[in-house]
Design a protein around this motif. Structure first.
Motif, short mmCIF file in Angstrom:
data_model
loop_
_atom_site.label_atom_id
_atom_site.label_comp_id
_atom_site.label_asym_id
_atom_site.label_seq_id
_atom_site.Cartn_x
_atom_site.Cartn_y
_atom_site.Cartn_z
N SER A 68 -7.45 -4.97 -12.04
CA SER A 68 -7.57 -5.37 -10.64
C SER A 68 -8.41 -4.34 -9.91
CB SER A 68 -6.19 -5.47 -9.98
OG SER A 68 -6.30 -5.72 -8.59
N ASP A 76 -8.07 -4.14 -6.56
CA ASP A 76 -7.22 -3.77 -5.43
C ASP A 76 -6.54 -2.45 -5.74
OD1 ASP A 76 -5.26 -3.45 -3.48
OD2 ASP A 76 -4.54 -5.51 -3.59
N HIS A 115 -4.11 -1.00 -4.54
CA HIS A 115 -2.67 -0.98 -4.34
C HIS A 115 -1.94 -2.00 -5.20
CE1 HIS A 115 -3.35 0.67 0.02
NE2 HIS A 115 -3.41 1.62 -0.89
N PHE A 116 -2.65 -2.70 -6.10
CA PHE A 116 -2.00 -3.80 -6.82
C PHE A 116 -1.18 -3.35 -8.01
CE2 PHE A 116 -2.08 -7.11 -10.17
CZ PHE A 116 -1.23 -8.01 -9.54
N ASN A 161 -7.06 1.13 -13.68
CA ASN A 161 -7.33 0.69 -12.32
C ASN A 161 -7.57 1.87 -11.39
OD1 ASN A 161 -6.69 -1.77 -13.44
ND2 ASN A 161 -4.93 -2.17 -12.15
N SER A 207 -10.78 2.97 -9.07
CA SER A 207 -10.56 2.99 -7.61
C SER A 207 -11.00 4.28 -6.96
CB SER A 207 -9.07 2.75 -7.31
OG SER A 207 -8.66 1.44 -7.63
N ILE A 219 2.63 -5.92 -1.50
CA ILE A 219 1.93 -6.52 -2.64
C ILE A 219 2.91 -7.37 -3.46
CG2 ILE A 219 0.61 -6.06 -4.73
CD1 ILE A 219 -0.88 -5.37 -2.17
N SER A 252 3.05 -7.73 -8.56
CA SER A 252 2.48 -6.54 -9.19
C SER A 252 3.27 -6.17 -10.44
CB SER A 252 2.50 -5.35 -8.22
OG SER A 252 2.20 -4.14 -8.90
N LYS A 263 4.30 -1.48 -9.10
CA LYS A 263 3.95 -1.28 -7.70
C LYS A 263 3.78 0.20 -7.35
CE LYS A 263 5.52 -3.97 -4.53
NZ LYS A 263 6.34 -4.74 -3.56
N THR A 271 -9.14 -5.12 5.13
CA THR A 271 -8.18 -5.61 4.13
C THR A 271 -7.06 -6.48 4.71
OG1 THR A 271 -6.94 -3.52 4.32
CG2 THR A 271 -8.58 -3.68 2.56
N SER A 290 -4.82 -9.70 -3.42
CA SER A 290 -5.37 -8.73 -4.38
C SER A 290 -6.57 -9.29 -5.13
CB SER A 290 -4.28 -8.29 -5.36
OG SER A 290 -3.30 -7.50 -4.69
N ASP A 291 -6.58 -10.58 -5.41
CA ASP A 291 -7.70 -11.18 -6.15
C ASP A 291 -9.00 -11.14 -5.36
OD1 ASP A 291 -6.04 -11.70 -8.28
OD2 ASP A 291 -5.69 -13.81 -7.74
#
Length: 532
Positions: free
Chosen positions: A46, A48, A50-51, A57, A61, A124, A127, A130, A175, A180-181
């Motif tokens: 992902s 995102d 925060h996902f 990830n 990020s 979220i 997830s 999380k 945001t 998240s997608d």
């Protein structure tokens, strides 16, 4: 405890910390009109930030997004978007945000964005892991002005700084209302980091460009391409052919060749990541545990700590290091290496002793063993499936007929988080810089309100350990907190809650003329590569 005592007790991080821009790990090389193509071993699931609390990830990020505080190459806390902090009282932390920090769209980063970013992880949905485990301790947020914010906890909480290293700041305006997608299409991908997002091709690459108004040391590269090449041989071939200029996780069979190649440079560092085994320690019947002839078992032997310790005793950790890892692993019975806070020196690495393991199995009521499937990722950790195959051979020798099923990490994690496996291999990096990280995530009884057990895929639960851990998390005196964390680690490890195998040694290789600052946290950052 008085405020003065609190400050004294956690003096390694608290008081007023003011390091300005001297992060100790940024590049100060002059900007060059150059591109960098970097091959990484595992793709993100992902975009995102925060996902999903997954290493691949996070690693991507942090090229675009930043946290209030960061970890340096040795996993020590240093300023990030917050230039300083202090304790106002026993439970209130005040953070001063850097002035003049810009989002990638040119607008100013303020404390409104901080509050939004700290609130968002709890919202979220779906997830697999999380991030709100790192925000649950905060019971209130008070904006003093656009550059000052106070965060309050219900009780003295020494892990505030450690936790905040894991929460990326996202722009509230960009945001709000996004799922998240949406981030995969570039929506919401506005950060404060050294690079701006350009494009994302799932399982293939991420394209970035340098952010000219970045507040910190400017990276050396105008454009960066993060390529995702899970196959180790293919990744090395891309480096040798010049298709990429740098790679992470050099294939262990090729280490001598890489070290001796005059056209390449090699970098390595012991990691805080522990490779471990987890068990289905809850269900009376487990789906991948069978009799020796493959029939379902009415009783789950993995619920018995004697069986779990027998499995640990049967693992030839030194053999894995010498023959499989080419020396680039450190056998362990701990959750973190000696350099990290809370390491327990009394937990010595178990000696490989198959005869003792057989006796333990017999004492537990399984003199003839049983059958089991060991599930593992095959594209995430150094030699992950090969390690699983070696462990399977070790276990088969003591009567536990073991077969291995490997799969890509994305598939593996989506099923593991649902507790579909009986027995699995996984890795965990203590990304907050101390042993409370794996204790909370991997071994604490699952409790979403406390943020416990977020990656406890075996559903292990030992209330005695949880009591000690919770006491440690509320203890600000460092020596006492270390003692409590060591005690909690011993309770869980000696009970076979999980089985530590080794700490990885992380490796990188570059074309000659490019250097890298190796990191304990295994992160591969384009902005830490620079031309000589």
């Amino acid at each position: 405890m008085s405020l003065s005592n609190v400050k004294k007790a956690i003096g390694r991080t608290v008081g007023t910390v003011m390091l300005g821009g001297a992060l100790g790990f940024g590049l100060s090389a002059p900007a060059l009109a150059a591109d960098l193509k970097l091959a990484m071993s595992s793709p993100p699931t992902s975009m995102d930030p925060h996902f999903y609390n997954l290493f691949s990830n996070i690693n991507v990020s942090e090229h675009v997004f930043e946290a209030l505080v960061k970890l340096d190459p040795d996993s020590k806390i240093v300023p990030g978007l917050a230039e300083s902090w202090k304790l106002v009282n026993d439970t209130t932390w005040e953070f001063k945000i850097r002035k003049g920090v810009k989002w990638h769209d040119g607008t100013e980063f303020t404390t409104d964005d901080v509050v939004w970013s700290l609130d968002r992880p709890a919202t979220i949905v779906n997830s697999p892991g999380k991030f709100d485990v790192y925000t649950k301790a905060i019971v209130s947020k008070k904006i003093i002005d656009k550059h000052t914010i106070q965060l309050t906890t219900a009780q003295p909480y020494p892990l505030m700084l450690n936790d905040l290293t894991s929460i990326f700041m996202v722009q509230k305006k960009a945001t709000q209302g996004l799922g998240s997608d949406d981030f995969a299409q570039g929506k919401g991908m506005i950060g404060t980091g050294p690079f701006k997002f350009v494009s994302y091709a799932r399982d293939d690459r991420v394209e970035l460009v340098r952010f000219p108004d970045y507040w910190g040391p400017k990276p050396a590269w105008d454009k960066v391409t993060l390529r995702f090449i899970p196959n180790p041989a293919t990744r090395l071939a891309a480096l040798l052919s010049g298709d990429v200029q740098a790679i992470e996780n050099v294939p262990t069979p090729d280490l001598p060749k890489v070290r001796n190649d005059p056209k390449l440079s090699f970098f390595s560092k012991i990691s805080h990541r522990v490779i471990y085994l987890y068990f289905d320690a809850k269900r009376d019947k487990s789906p991948f545990v069978t009799t020796k002839d493959g029939q379902p078992m009415d009783k789950n032997p993995l619920k018995d700590a004697r069986v779990r310790i027998a499995i640990s005793t049967a693992i030839n950790r030194q053999g894995i290091k010498d023959r499989l890892m080419e020396g680039l692993s450190e056998p362990t019975n701990n959750l973190v290496p000696p350099t990290l806070f809370g390491h327990n020196p009394a937990l010595k690495t178990l000696k490989y002793d198959p005869e003792a393991a057989r006796k333990m199995l017999a004492e537990a009521g399984y003199p003839n063993g049983f059958g089991i499937t060991l599930h593992t990722p095959n594209n995430r950790y150094v030699n992950d499936e090969k390690i699983a195959q070696t462990i399977a051979q070790n276990l088969t020798r003591i009567g536990i007929n073991t077969k291995v099923e490997g799969m890509p990490m994305a598939t593996y994690s989506s099923k593991g988080i649902k507790h579909e496996w009986s027995f699995g291999l996984l890795g965990w990096g203590a990304q907050t810089g101390e042993v409370s990280s794996p204790l909370r995530a991997l071994l604490a009884c699952e409790d979403s309100k406390k943020g416990f057990g977020t990656t406890n895929w075996g559903e292990y639960c030992n209330p005695k350990m949880d009591v000690v851990l919770e006491k440690a998390l509320a203890t600000v005196d460092d020596p006492e907190r270390s003692r409590l964390l060591q005690e909690a680690t011993a309770i869980a490890v000696l009970d076979g809650g999980i089985i530590p195998v080794h700490h990885q040694v992380t490796t990188w290789a570059t074309q000659k003329g490019i250097t890298y600052v190796p990191r304990t946290d295994e992160r591969t950052y384009a902005h830490l590569f620079k031309p000589q």
